[in-house]
Enzyme design. Structure first.
Site, PDB file in Angstrom:
ATOM      1  N   HIS A 101     -15.075   2.202  -1.608  1.00 25.13           N
ATOM      2  CA  HIS A 101     -13.990   1.319  -1.157  1.00 25.13           C
ATOM      3  C   HIS A 101     -12.960   2.042  -0.303  1.00 25.13           C
ATOM      4  O   HIS A 101     -11.843   1.561  -0.146  1.00 25.13           O
ATOM      5  CB  HIS A 101     -13.325   0.647  -2.371  1.00 25.13           C
ATOM      6  CG  HIS A 101     -14.240  -0.306  -3.097  1.00 25.13           C
ATOM      7  ND1 HIS A 101     -14.007  -0.757  -4.380  1.00 25.13           N
ATOM      8  CD2 HIS A 101     -15.394  -0.897  -2.706  1.00 25.13           C
ATOM      9  CE1 HIS A 101     -14.986  -1.579  -4.742  1.00 25.13           C
ATOM     10  NE2 HIS A 101     -15.844  -1.669  -3.742  1.00 25.13           N
TER      11      HIS A 101
ATOM     12  N   ALA B  16     -12.228   7.459 -21.054  1.00 22.43           N
ATOM     13  CA  ALA B  16     -13.013   8.466 -20.336  1.00 22.43           C
ATOM     14  C   ALA B  16     -12.452   9.871 -20.540  1.00 22.43           C
ATOM     15  O   ALA B  16     -13.202  10.847 -20.581  1.00 22.43           O
ATOM     16  CB  ALA B  16     -13.036   8.117 -18.849  1.00 22.43           C
TER      17      ALA B  16
ATOM     18  N   TYR C 153       0.830  -1.214   0.000  1.00 20.47           N
ATOM     19  CA  TYR C 153       0.000   0.000   0.000  1.00 20.47           C
ATOM     20  C   TYR C 153       0.860   1.258   0.000  1.00 20.47           C
ATOM     21  O   TYR C 153       0.489   2.263  -0.629  1.00 20.47           O
ATOM     22  CB  TYR C 153      -1.012  -0.021   1.164  1.00 20.47           C
ATOM     23  CG  TYR C 153      -2.231  -0.818   0.765  1.00 20.47           C
ATOM     24  CD1 TYR C 153      -3.265  -0.230   0.053  1.00 20.47           C
ATOM     25  CD2 TYR C 153      -2.299  -2.183   1.015  1.00 20.47           C
ATOM     26  CE1 TYR C 153      -4.353  -0.963  -0.379  1.00 20.47           C
ATOM     27  CE2 TYR C 153      -3.384  -2.930   0.585  1.00 20.47           C
ATOM     28  CZ  TYR C 153      -4.408  -2.310  -0.116  1.00 20.47           C
ATOM     29  OH  TYR C 153      -5.480  -3.052  -0.559  1.00 20.47           O
TER      30      TYR C 153
ATOM     31  N   ASN D 132     -12.914   3.961  -6.596  1.00 17.98           N
ATOM     32  CA  ASN D 132     -11.489   4.270  -6.511  1.00 17.98           C
ATOM     33  C   ASN D 132     -11.132   4.821  -5.142  1.00 17.98           C
ATOM     34  O   ASN D 132     -11.922   5.506  -4.504  1.00 17.98           O
ATOM     35  CB  ASN D 132     -11.102   5.281  -7.600  1.00 17.98           C
ATOM     36  CG  ASN D 132     -11.362   4.718  -8.985  1.00 17.98           C
ATOM     37  OD1 ASN D 132     -11.557   3.517  -9.133  1.00 17.98           O
ATOM     38  ND2 ASN D 132     -11.370   5.565  -9.991  1.00 17.98           N
TER      39      ASN D 132
ATOM     40  N   ARG E  75       1.731   1.773  -3.570  1.00 19.32           N
ATOM     41  CA  ARG E  75       0.585   2.322  -4.318  1.00 19.32           C
ATOM     42  C   ARG E  75       0.347   3.784  -3.943  1.00 19.32           C
ATOM     43  O   ARG E  75       0.023   4.605  -4.796  1.00 19.32           O
ATOM     44  CB  ARG E  75      -0.676   1.488  -4.038  1.00 19.32           C
ATOM     45  CG  ARG E  75      -0.659   0.155  -4.787  1.00 19.32           C
ATOM     46  CD  ARG E  75      -1.954  -0.600  -4.601  1.00 19.32           C
ATOM     47  NE  ARG E  75      -3.100   0.143  -5.103  1.00 19.32           N
ATOM     48  CZ  ARG E  75      -4.361  -0.088  -4.738  1.00 19.32           C
ATOM     49  NH1 ARG E  75      -4.624  -1.050  -3.873  1.00 19.32           N
ATOM     50  NH2 ARG E  75      -5.350   0.613  -5.233  1.00 19.32           N
TER      51      ARG E  75
ATOM     52  N   CYS F  79      -4.442   1.966  21.351  1.00 14.85           N
ATOM     53  CA  CYS F  79      -4.539   0.546  21.753  1.00 14.85           C
ATOM     54  C   CYS F  79      -3.330  -0.287  21.317  1.00 14.85           C
ATOM     55  O   CYS F  79      -3.237  -1.456  21.688  1.00 14.85           O
ATOM     56  CB  CYS F  79      -5.826  -0.074  21.207  1.00 14.85           C
ATOM     57  SG  CYS F  79      -5.761  -0.465  19.455  1.00 14.85           S
TER      58      CYS F  79
ATOM     59  N   PRO G 208     -13.565   1.773 -23.071  1.00 16.81           N
ATOM     60  CA  PRO G 208     -13.068   1.352 -24.390  1.00 16.81           C
ATOM     61  C   PRO G 208     -13.320  -0.128 -24.672  1.00 16.81           C
ATOM     62  O   PRO G 208     -13.305  -0.558 -25.822  1.00 16.81           O
ATOM     63  CB  PRO G 208     -11.563   1.654 -24.341  1.00 16.81           C
ATOM     64  CG  PRO G 208     -11.236   2.052 -22.954  1.00 16.81           C
ATOM     65  CD  PRO G 208     -12.504   2.236 -22.178  1.00 16.81           C
TER      66      PRO G 208
HETATM   67  P1  OAD Z   1     -11.189  -3.089 -13.216  1.00 13.88           P
HETATM   68  O1  OAD Z   1      -9.708  -3.157 -13.350  1.00 13.88           O
HETATM   69  O2  OAD Z   1     -11.920  -4.343 -12.918  1.00 13.88           O
HETATM   70  O3  OAD Z   1     -11.826  -2.479 -14.556  1.00 13.88           O
HETATM   71  C1  OAD Z   1     -11.311  -1.336 -15.134  1.00 13.88           C
HETATM   72  C2  OAD Z   1     -12.134  -1.017 -16.371  1.00 13.88           C
HETATM   73  O4  OAD Z   1     -11.675   0.225 -16.887  1.00 13.88           O
HETATM   74  C3  OAD Z   1     -12.028  -2.036 -17.498  1.00 13.88           C
HETATM   75  O5  OAD Z   1     -13.333  -2.398 -17.926  1.00 13.88           O
HETATM   76  C4  OAD Z   1     -11.286  -1.270 -18.604  1.00 13.88           C
HETATM   77  O6  OAD Z   1     -11.716  -1.647 -19.922  1.00 13.88           O
HETATM   78  C5  OAD Z   1     -11.674   0.147 -18.299  1.00 13.88           C
HETATM   79  N1  OAD Z   1     -10.734   1.177 -18.783  1.00 13.88           N
HETATM   80  C6  OAD Z   1      -9.405   1.096 -18.978  1.00 13.88           C
HETATM   81  N2  OAD Z   1      -8.902   2.268 -19.396  1.00 13.88           N
HETATM   82  C7  OAD Z   1      -9.950   3.133 -19.467  1.00 13.88           C
HETATM   83  C8  OAD Z   1     -10.091   4.522 -19.832  1.00 13.88           C
HETATM   84  N3  OAD Z   1      -9.044   5.257 -20.196  1.00 13.88           N
HETATM   85  N4  OAD Z   1     -11.329   5.071 -19.783  1.00 13.88           N
HETATM   86  C9  OAD Z   1     -12.407   4.332 -19.413  1.00 13.88           C
HETATM   87  N5  OAD Z   1     -12.331   3.031 -19.052  1.00 13.88           N
HETATM   88  C10 OAD Z   1     -11.130   2.439 -19.088  1.00 13.88           C
HETATM   89  O7  OAD Z   1     -11.491  -1.931 -12.128  1.00 13.88           O
HETATM   90  P2  OAD Z   1     -12.819  -1.700 -11.280  1.00 13.88           P
HETATM   91  O8  OAD Z   1     -14.028  -2.064 -12.047  1.00 13.88           O
HETATM   92  O9  OAD Z   1     -12.717  -0.334 -10.721  1.00 13.88           O
HETATM   93  O10 OAD Z   1     -11.702  -3.218  -5.201  1.00 13.88           O
HETATM   94  O11 OAD Z   1     -12.613  -2.734 -10.108  1.00 13.88           O
HETATM   95  C11 OAD Z   1     -13.532  -2.769  -9.066  1.00 13.88           C
HETATM   96  C12 OAD Z   1     -12.842  -3.121  -7.776  1.00 13.88           C
HETATM   97  O12 OAD Z   1     -12.070  -4.316  -7.939  1.00 13.88           O
HETATM   98  C13 OAD Z   1     -11.812  -2.109  -7.308  1.00 13.88           C
HETATM   99  O13 OAD Z   1     -12.379  -1.016  -6.617  1.00 13.88           O
HETATM  100  C14 OAD Z   1     -10.961  -2.924  -6.402  1.00 13.88           C
HETATM  101  C15 OAD Z   1     -10.796  -4.150  -7.251  1.00 13.88           C
HETATM  102  O14 OAD Z   1     -10.491  -5.323  -6.600  1.00 13.88           O
HETATM  103  C16 OAD Z   1     -11.106  -3.245  -4.026  1.00 13.88           C
HETATM  104  O15 OAD Z   1      -9.907  -3.073  -3.895  1.00 13.88           O
HETATM  105  C17 OAD Z   1     -12.033  -3.528  -2.889  1.00 13.88           C
END
Ligand code: OAD
Length: 247
Positions: free
Chosen positions: A123, A235, A71, A106, A74, A154, A218
């Site tokens: 999250h 986006a 972390y 995010n 990151r 603690c 995309p």
């Molecule tokens: P993902 O990595 O699952 O999905 C990211 C999405 O963004 C994909 O569908 C890509 O096609 C799309 N993408 C990539 N570049 C892009 C751009 N420039 N513009 C628009 N879209 C684009 O990420 P999340 O759906 O956010 O949770 O994942 C959900 C959760 O899974 C996260 O919050 C995290 C992860 O495990 C936790 O950590 C609890």
């Protein structure tokens, strides 16, 4: 070059007639800021690291130093990142549309940095810390630490204030997001694979309440076939174009 097209015009028109809009964002909205997504087959965090070793309460109990260091890495990458054109255009929409609710999966805080005022962080937020036992937030500068600092009250390990796999989402934020989705007339899912629940359930919730559904991504996703409007583009291209079409 200003991008135009029927989908951009359709989303601008939908936004114009919407009274209550929800924008649900995922990692893809920050991809153009240089922050890796989770499920990209090459660069995605979960293609390179095992979530079970790094993003579960069990992993933190087993090896707190490893989880903390991941972390910290990151956090450094995120601290170096700047909001991109999508974050900025979404913040401009937030000023323009009083009925907009922004819900994000995010943890990077880039929507707030771009100027969005009220962001429902499903999250958590990677910049915050909390006690792993008492759960209360700890205001501290953890930069440069290579193992979790101890809670001053603690003595338990301090952890990032993010949601890990197997943990519940912050109940008030989840409830506010669900209420916004159930009462909106348009939901726009941006940069999310829509694979993680309960965040992705907000889409079904909005649709079953009769809202329109638009997707900005995309790539095709699990929910693309349900979308009324699909913007198959990054986006950072889509939102400035939609904002310009709204004017
Ligand atoms: P993902 O990595 O699952 O999905 C990211 C999405 O963004 C994909 O569908 C890509 O096609 C799309 N993408 C990539 N570049 C892009 C751009 N420039 N513009 C628009 N879209 C684009 O990420 P999340 O759906 O956010 O949770 O994942 C959900 C959760 O899974 C996260 O919050 C995290 C992860 O495990 C936790 O950590 C609890």
């Amino acid at each position: 070059m200003r991008r135009t097209g029927p989908e951009i015009d359709a989303l601008a028109a939908a936004l114009r007639s919407s009274v209550r809009t929800v924008i649900l964002t995922g990692a893809g909205v920050s991809a153009e800021s240089g922050i890796p997504t989770f499920r990209d087959p090459q660069d995605g965090l979960w293609a390179r690291y095992r979530a079970e070793d790094l993003a579960t309460p069990e992993a933190f109990a087993r090896d707190p130093r490893l989880v903390w260091q991941w972390y910290q890495w990151r956090r450094e990458a995120i601290a170096a990142a700047k909001p991109n054109a999508a974050h900025l255009a979404i913040a401009a929409l937030d000023r323009l549309l009083p009925g907009l609710a922004l819900v994000t999966q995010n943890v990077d805080g880039l929507h707030q940095q771009a100027g969005s005022r009220s962001v429902l962080e499903l999250h958590g937020n990677i910049h915050r810390n909390r006690c792993s036992r008492e759960n209360r937030l700890i205001d501290m500068d953890a930069r440069g630490t290579s193992k979790p600092p101890r809670c001053p009250s603690c003595g338990a390990n301090i952890r990032p204030d993010v949601v890990w796999f197997g943990e519940p989402l912050p109940p008030q934020i989840l409830a506010a997001s669900q209420a916004a989705a159930a009462n909106c007339d348009l939901l726009i899912a941006v940069g999310t694979s829509s694979m993680v629940l309960p965040a992705a359930d907000l889409i079904a919730l909005a649709r079953s309440a009769g809202a329109g559904f638009a997707e900005v991504n995309p790539q095709e996703t699990l929910v693309s076939s349900q979308a009324d409007i699909c913007l198959r583009m990054p986006a950072g291209e889509a939102f400035p174009a939609v904002l310009a079409a709204l004017d």
